[in-house]
Motif scaffolding. Structure first.
Motif, PDB file in Angstrom:
ATOM      1  N   PRO A   1      -8.985   4.710  -1.792  1.00 43.80           N
ATOM      2  CA  PRO A   1      -8.959   3.314  -1.361  1.00 43.80           C
ATOM      3  C   PRO A   1      -9.335   2.338  -2.470  1.00 43.80           C
ATOM      4  O   PRO A   1      -8.671   1.307  -2.648  1.00 43.80           O
ATOM      5  CB  PRO A   1     -10.004   3.284  -0.241  1.00 43.80           C
ATOM      6  CG  PRO A   1     -10.030   4.656   0.299  1.00 43.80           C
ATOM      7  CD  PRO A   1      -9.736   5.564  -0.861  1.00 43.80           C
ATOM      8  N   ALA A   2     -10.369   2.658  -3.233  1.00 41.97           N
ATOM      9  CA  ALA A   2     -10.815   1.737  -4.272  1.00 41.97           C
ATOM     10  C   ALA A   2      -9.710   1.487  -5.299  1.00 41.97           C
ATOM     11  O   ALA A   2      -9.511   0.361  -5.758  1.00 41.97           O
ATOM     12  CB  ALA A   2     -12.063   2.291  -4.953  1.00 41.97           C
ATOM     13  N   THR A   3      -8.982   2.551  -5.653  1.00 41.37           N
ATOM     14  CA  THR A   3      -7.886   2.424  -6.616  1.00 41.37           C
ATOM     15  C   THR A   3      -6.769   1.549  -6.055  1.00 41.37           C
ATOM     16  O   THR A   3      -6.242   0.667  -6.737  1.00 41.37           O
ATOM     17  CB  THR A   3      -7.294   3.815  -6.923  1.00 41.37           C
ATOM     18  OG1 THR A   3      -8.361   4.725  -7.149  1.00 41.37           O
ATOM     19  CG2 THR A   3      -6.377   3.764  -8.122  1.00 41.37           C
ATOM     20  N   LEU A   4      -6.433   1.806  -4.812  1.00 39.40           N
ATOM     21  CA  LEU A   4      -5.373   1.022  -4.175  1.00 39.40           C
ATOM     22  C   LEU A   4      -5.769  -0.450  -4.119  1.00 39.40           C
ATOM     23  O   LEU A   4      -4.958  -1.340  -4.421  1.00 39.40           O
ATOM     24  CB  LEU A   4      -5.109   1.540  -2.754  1.00 39.40           C
ATOM     25  CG  LEU A   4      -4.477   2.934  -2.653  1.00 39.40           C
ATOM     26  CD1 LEU A   4      -4.482   3.421  -1.208  1.00 39.40           C
ATOM     27  CD2 LEU A   4      -3.059   2.909  -3.205  1.00 39.40           C
ATOM     28  N   ALA A   5      -7.014  -0.699  -3.724  1.00 42.09           N
ATOM     29  CA  ALA A   5      -7.487  -2.078  -3.605  1.00 42.09           C
ATOM     30  C   ALA A   5      -7.377  -2.781  -4.953  1.00 42.09           C
ATOM     31  O   ALA A   5      -6.881  -3.910  -5.047  1.00 42.09           O
ATOM     32  CB  ALA A   5      -8.930  -2.100  -3.116  1.00 42.09           C
ATOM     33  N   GLU A   6      -7.807  -2.096  -5.983  1.00 46.16           N
ATOM     34  CA  GLU A   6      -7.742  -2.635  -7.337  1.00 46.16           C
ATOM     35  C   GLU A   6      -6.304  -3.008  -7.717  1.00 46.16           C
ATOM     36  O   GLU A   6      -6.019  -4.117  -8.152  1.00 46.16           O
ATOM     37  CB  GLU A   6      -8.297  -1.578  -8.302  1.00 46.16           C
ATOM     38  CG  GLU A   6      -7.985  -1.783  -9.759  1.00 46.16           C
ATOM     39  CD  GLU A   6      -8.989  -2.715 -10.424  1.00 46.16           C
ATOM     40  OE1 GLU A   6      -8.709  -3.169 -11.540  1.00 46.16           O
ATOM     41  OE2 GLU A   6     -10.053  -2.967  -9.814  1.00 46.16           O
TER      42      GLU A   6
ATOM     43  N   THR B   1       0.834  -1.204   0.000  1.00 43.88           N
ATOM     44  CA  THR B   1       0.000   0.000   0.000  1.00 43.88           C
ATOM     45  C   THR B   1       0.868   1.252   0.000  1.00 43.88           C
ATOM     46  O   THR B   1       0.644   2.177  -0.792  1.00 43.88           O
ATOM     47  CB  THR B   1      -0.927   0.003   1.228  1.00 43.88           C
ATOM     48  OG1 THR B   1      -1.693  -1.208   1.250  1.00 43.88           O
ATOM     49  CG2 THR B   1      -1.883   1.183   1.181  1.00 43.88           C
ATOM     50  N   LEU B   2       1.871   1.258   0.835  1.00 46.06           N
ATOM     51  CA  LEU B   2       2.773   2.417   0.878  1.00 46.06           C
ATOM     52  C   LEU B   2       3.503   2.597  -0.450  1.00 46.06           C
ATOM     53  O   LEU B   2       3.624   3.716  -0.964  1.00 46.06           O
ATOM     54  CB  LEU B   2       3.794   2.259   2.017  1.00 46.06           C
ATOM     55  CG  LEU B   2       3.224   2.195   3.442  1.00 46.06           C
ATOM     56  CD1 LEU B   2       4.355   2.082   4.457  1.00 46.06           C
ATOM     57  CD2 LEU B   2       2.347   3.400   3.745  1.00 46.06           C
ATOM     58  N   VAL B   3       3.967   1.473  -1.007  1.00 45.33           N
ATOM     59  CA  VAL B   3       4.686   1.545  -2.280  1.00 45.33           C
ATOM     60  C   VAL B   3       3.780   2.122  -3.372  1.00 45.33           C
ATOM     61  O   VAL B   3       4.204   2.973  -4.162  1.00 45.33           O
ATOM     62  CB  VAL B   3       5.201   0.147  -2.691  1.00 45.33           C
ATOM     63  CG1 VAL B   3       5.701   0.163  -4.127  1.00 45.33           C
ATOM     64  CG2 VAL B   3       6.308  -0.315  -1.753  1.00 45.33           C
ATOM     65  N   LEU B   4       2.536   1.680  -3.392  1.00 41.01           N
ATOM     66  CA  LEU B   4       1.613   2.184  -4.417  1.00 41.01           C
ATOM     67  C   LEU B   4       1.396   3.681  -4.259  1.00 41.01           C
ATOM     68  O   LEU B   4       1.320   4.418  -5.246  1.00 41.01           O
ATOM     69  CB  LEU B   4       0.277   1.439  -4.341  1.00 41.01           C
ATOM     70  CG  LEU B   4       0.295  -0.004  -4.841  1.00 41.01           C
ATOM     71  CD1 LEU B   4      -1.041  -0.694  -4.577  1.00 41.01           C
ATOM     72  CD2 LEU B   4       0.625  -0.061  -6.331  1.00 41.01           C
TER      73      LEU B   4
ATOM     74  N   ILE C   1      -6.235   8.865   0.422  1.00 45.93           N
ATOM     75  CA  ILE C   1      -5.199   8.318   1.285  1.00 45.93           C
ATOM     76  C   ILE C   1      -3.883   8.984   0.902  1.00 45.93           C
ATOM     77  O   ILE C   1      -3.455   8.880  -0.244  1.00 45.93           O
ATOM     78  CB  ILE C   1      -5.051   6.797   1.093  1.00 45.93           C
ATOM     79  CG1 ILE C   1      -6.399   6.093   1.140  1.00 45.93           C
ATOM     80  CG2 ILE C   1      -4.081   6.221   2.104  1.00 45.93           C
ATOM     81  CD1 ILE C   1      -7.103   6.181   2.453  1.00 45.93           C
ATOM     82  N   CYS C   2      -3.262   9.676   1.829  1.00 43.04           N
ATOM     83  CA  CYS C   2      -2.010  10.380   1.540  1.00 43.04           C
ATOM     84  C   CYS C   2      -0.871   9.773   2.350  1.00 43.04           C
ATOM     85  O   CYS C   2      -1.008   9.555   3.550  1.00 43.04           O
ATOM     86  CB  CYS C   2      -2.115  11.853   1.920  1.00 43.04           C
ATOM     87  SG  CYS C   2      -3.525  12.685   1.178  1.00 43.04           S
ATOM     88  N   LEU C   3       0.226   9.555   1.687  1.00 48.90           N
ATOM     89  CA  LEU C   3       1.429   9.108   2.373  1.00 48.90           C
ATOM     90  C   LEU C   3       1.951  10.258   3.241  1.00 48.90           C
ATOM     91  O   LEU C   3       2.070  11.381   2.773  1.00 48.90           O
ATOM     92  CB  LEU C   3       2.483   8.724   1.327  1.00 48.90           C
ATOM     93  CG  LEU C   3       3.697   7.932   1.803  1.00 48.90           C
ATOM     94  CD1 LEU C   3       3.278   6.568   2.312  1.00 48.90           C
ATOM     95  CD2 LEU C   3       4.696   7.782   0.654  1.00 48.90           C
TER      96      LEU C   3
END
Lengths: 169, 169
Positions: free
Chosen positions: A75-80, A61-64, A116-118
DNA sequence: TCAAGGTAATTAGCCAGCTAATCAATATTC
DNA sequence: GAATATTGATTAGCTGGCTAATTACCTTGA
């Protein structure tokens, strides 16, 4: 996690093959080798990341996020991209936020969503992990001849491309 | 389960490589390919086995029993061969017994132990699964050239042999 | 325009691994 | 042969995926 320390011996497969039809032990063996190695390597990767307080799910998740131009995503994009369910991503990002590695801010473009922001801390953690990770992967793969690297990648991709045949109706 | 749909693009790795030292994208890619394919294939295998009311963990237990001359073994042995904890094997064999696929009888050689025996029903189920399983693995791997099968197996085994480098101190 | 359906995130509860702790039986050592 | 250590199975509780159901918001078309 795969679960089989000892792959079947060829003579065992041969016996089955005679009973049920042609199956080449070497090909079965490749399939099982990918399964088992994938599983073993994943366990090792998790062991490595544990020192940094991460699991591979949290890490990816962090890498993405890091790959994004503005180090943020929904979130939806990350999950995908990560290949998990959105419900799973909810939990992941909540715990990452608790640890101060990401921040979740309401999305003003879409009232249902969130960005979601790093955080600085998240970026710093990645900076600490990545060189070490690359170095170790480099060491692990150093003994493999160049041609084998190519051939193996092609073979596995071919196999994975047909993965659906395994469970097809 | 691994979690990353899109492996990093080579140019991304290059960028990191310049920052942190030499890492060959092709080798990193092989590592990630093994991880992801292992995970994907495992999911498909579980989907396949689901039709027979099994998971891959339950299935392997049955396979291991079938390999024994007297189609029986002790939980600790099974756990060892399967690569799971004994506590996990307790649960596995309990549920397999509930489904009538194995029987657990007290071991008269060792009062602490138990013998897990494959039942008729368990053997029948395996007989139903294995031909189909071999056929499908055969189909999946059919498109891979012979040399690549060999090379890939060698490469993955080499990689897996060094898996401990990933989490070494 | 507003009802119907679609989509985002979340919650609740399942599952099958895991570890740690426990109890019983066996092996070892003095 | 009694004390100690080891080994086998089990239980209880953790984890991080999952699905299904819920709530909130957006979009579309009659």
């Amino acid at each position: 996690m795969f679960l089989l320390k000892d792959l079947p011996e060829d003579r065992y497969v041969e016996r089955f093959s005679q009973k049920y039809g042609p199956i080449e032990p070497k090909r079965l063996n490749l399939f099982l080798t990918v399964l088992r190695s994938g599983s073993d390597l994943l366990v090792e990767l998790d062991n490595f990341l544990e020192r940094f307080g991460l699991t591979h799910g949290r890490w990816i998740t962090l890498v993405l996020l890091m790959r994004e131009p503005d180090v943020s995503a929904r979130p939806a994009t990350l999950a995908e991209k990560q290949g998990v369910r959105r419900a799973t991503m909810t939990g992941l990002t909540q715990r990452l936020e608790m640890d101060g590695l990401v921040r979740r801010i309401p999305d003003d473009e879409d009232g249902r969503s969130v960005r979601i922001c790093l955080t600085e801390a998240g970026a710093d953690l990645l900076q600490a992990i990545m060189p070490e990770y690359y170095r170790r992967v480099g060491d692990m793969t150093a003994g493999i001849p160049d041609e084998q690297v190519e051939a193996a990648t092609m073979a596995i991709n071919e196999l994975n491309g047909r993965a659906d045949l395994l469970s097809a109706p």
